[in-house]
Design an enzyme around this catalytic site. Structure first.
Site, PDB file in Angstrom:
ATOM      1  N   CYS A  37       0.872  -1.434  -0.322  1.00  0.00           N
ATOM      2  CA  CYS A  37      -0.060  -0.481  -0.031  1.00  0.00           C
ATOM      3  C   CYS A  37       0.962   1.208   0.122  1.00  0.00           C
ATOM      4  CB  CYS A  37      -0.967   0.035   1.483  1.00  0.00           C
ATOM      5  SG  CYS A  37      -2.153   1.315   1.208  1.00  0.00           S
ATOM      6  N   CYS A  83      -1.878   4.305   6.878  1.00  0.00           N
ATOM      7  CA  CYS A  83      -2.184   4.068   8.436  1.00  0.00           C
ATOM      8  C   CYS A  83      -2.474   3.392   9.415  1.00  0.00           C
ATOM      9  CB  CYS A  83      -3.848   3.703   7.879  1.00  0.00           C
ATOM     10  SG  CYS A  83      -4.999   4.239   6.225  1.00  0.00           S
ATOM     11  N   CYS A 107      -3.665  -0.030  10.103  1.00  0.00           N
ATOM     12  CA  CYS A 107      -4.052  -0.827   9.633  1.00  0.00           C
ATOM     13  C   CYS A 107      -3.670  -2.291   9.450  1.00  0.00           C
ATOM     14  CB  CYS A 107      -2.878  -0.259   7.831  1.00  0.00           C
ATOM     15  SG  CYS A 107      -3.002  -2.019   6.436  1.00  0.00           S
TER      16      CYS A 107
HETATM   17  S1  SF4 Z   1      -5.732   0.946   6.039  1.00  0.00           S
HETATM   18 FE1  SF4 Z   1      -4.274  -0.263   5.578  1.00  0.00          FE
HETATM   19  S2  SF4 Z   1      -4.099  -0.836   3.213  1.00  0.00           S
HETATM   20 FE2  SF4 Z   1      -5.987   0.037   4.012  1.00  0.00          FE
HETATM   21  S3  SF4 Z   1      -5.277   2.580   2.985  1.00  0.00           S
HETATM   22 FE3  SF4 Z   1      -4.261   2.699   5.313  1.00  0.00          FE
HETATM   23  S4  SF4 Z   1      -2.177   1.302   5.288  1.00  0.00           S
HETATM   24 FE4  SF4 Z   1      -3.020   0.660   3.088  1.00  0.00          FE
END
Ligand code: SF4
Length: 354
Positions: free
Chosen positions: A76, A80, A83
């Site tokens: 990604c 986040c 995540c």
């Molecule tokens: S939650 Fe994880 S997979 Fe989803 S956008 Fe954020 S970093 Fe990327």
């Protein structure tokens, strides 16, 4: 009667002791096998407590994979902090293998496929994803094909090429304040997450794809009132998740994220829901509803069992078939139905005004 016939010799006594010990050990072993293979893992365990082999009855009665989430990549471009499907590998199946697995799932009863990640538009600039979306709609004729994305990599060209084959596009957005998105990590550098969200909402309308929003409620956005923005964007569904800890992903020693500082209480989550009670498309998902109510396939097409608060993989659908692999998914079908997992999911049936 001779005394020697009722009183055992020292040799016989020794044999008796060994035999008793043997029986005791066998009994203990059988109990432990039964706990680990049966009771401890829940009644859906397909492993026979007697011989440790797959119980064919349970394989025969395996769950139907009606709605499947295929996280074909873990990579990604966002960071986040909470995540819960992190970049632990960079593996992606070859396209033909992924198609083979999807065909097996369809033959086992799959009606809805959701492609997720990681960021699904990242691999091969969205072409891999587009080809799978087209295959699932055109070749497999699945009633519902959907995607969850952070929205940052989607180009209009993609909609022109593949929009017809897609029923629902869900974009993750946790805040309508750019600073909060930055604090959460829901951004790439200083680029605006919200500009993309609005742009994609318009493309969805233009190319006739149902638009959905997913939000994770955490310490940084729990006090926000998103009513106005959500009403304005008017998604078909607004999924609101309570931030969830998963060992090995966003909690614990081997995790790539530490999400503890994002976690909110059930009460705070409920207060957020109450504040948004006027939003009719809101679909809430507490930790309890979320944990086992998704059939999750990882990048190797292994079902992930989340019952122990971590993700335990089954064998790959590609190696053992769907029926055997799904027995190890830990899927809670009742909770899936309770959380409204089955809904009108074909865009043809949604009666949307485009
Ligand atoms: S939650 Fe994880 S997979 Fe989803 S956008 Fe954020 S970093 Fe990327």
């Amino acid at each position: 009667m001779q005394l020697s016939s009722i009183v055992a010799s020292p040799k016989q006594l020794l044999q008796l002791c060994i035999s008793t010990l043997h029986c005791l050990l066998a009994s203990v072993f059988s109990k432990v096998s039964s706990w680990t293979a049966g009771t401890c893992k829940g009644s859906t365990s397909p492993v026979s407590p007697v011989d440790g082999k797959l119980d064919q009855n349970k394989v025969q009665n395996a769950t139907t994979p009606t709605s499947v989430n295929y996280h074909f990549t873990r990579k990604c471009n966002y960071k986040c902090g909470f995540c819960f499907h992190t970049a632990k590998t960079s593996f992606v199946l070859p396209l033909e293998e992924a198609k083979r697995g999807l065909k097996l799932l369809k033959e086992s009863g799959m009606e809805k496929i959701n492609f997720s990640g990681g960021e699904p538009f990242l691999h091969d600039k969205g072409e891999f994803l587009g080809k799978l979306v087209q295959f699932c709609k055109q070749d497999l004729q699945l009633p519902s094909v959907s995607i969850v994305s952070n929205g940052s990599m989607i180009k209009e060209k993609w909609f022109q090429k593949y929009g017809d084959y897609l029923d629902i596009l869900a974009i993750s957005c946790d805040s309508f304040d750019e600073e909060t998105n930055q604090l959460i990590g829901r951004a790439q550098g200083r680029k605006s997450h919200l500009d993309n969200l609005y742009k994609i909402r318009n493309w969805c309308q233009q190319y006739k794809v149902a638009f959905k929003i997913n939000s994770v409620i955490n310490t940084f956005n729990v006090d926000e009132d998103m009513t106005e923005s959500i009403t304005q964007l008017s998604p078909v569904r607004w999924k609101v998740f309570q931030c969830l800890l998963t060992d090995g992903e966003n909690a614990g020693e081997k995790a790539l994220r530490e999400a503890e500082r994002f976690v909110i209480s059930d009460q705070l989550f409920q207060e957020f829901l109450d504040r948004h009670s006027s939003v009719s498309c809101l679909v809430p998902e507490s930790n309890e509803k979320m944990r086992n109510s998704y059939l999750i396939l990882d990048e190797y097409m292994r079902f992930l069992d989340c019952r122990e608060g971590r993700k335990d993989p089954s064998k790959s659908v590609l190696d053992v078939g769907v029926k055997e692999a799904i027995c190890f998914s830990g899927f809670d079908e009742k909770m899936f139905l309770k959380r409204g997992g089955k809904y009108v999911w074909s865009k043809a049936d949604m009666k949307l005004e485009w």
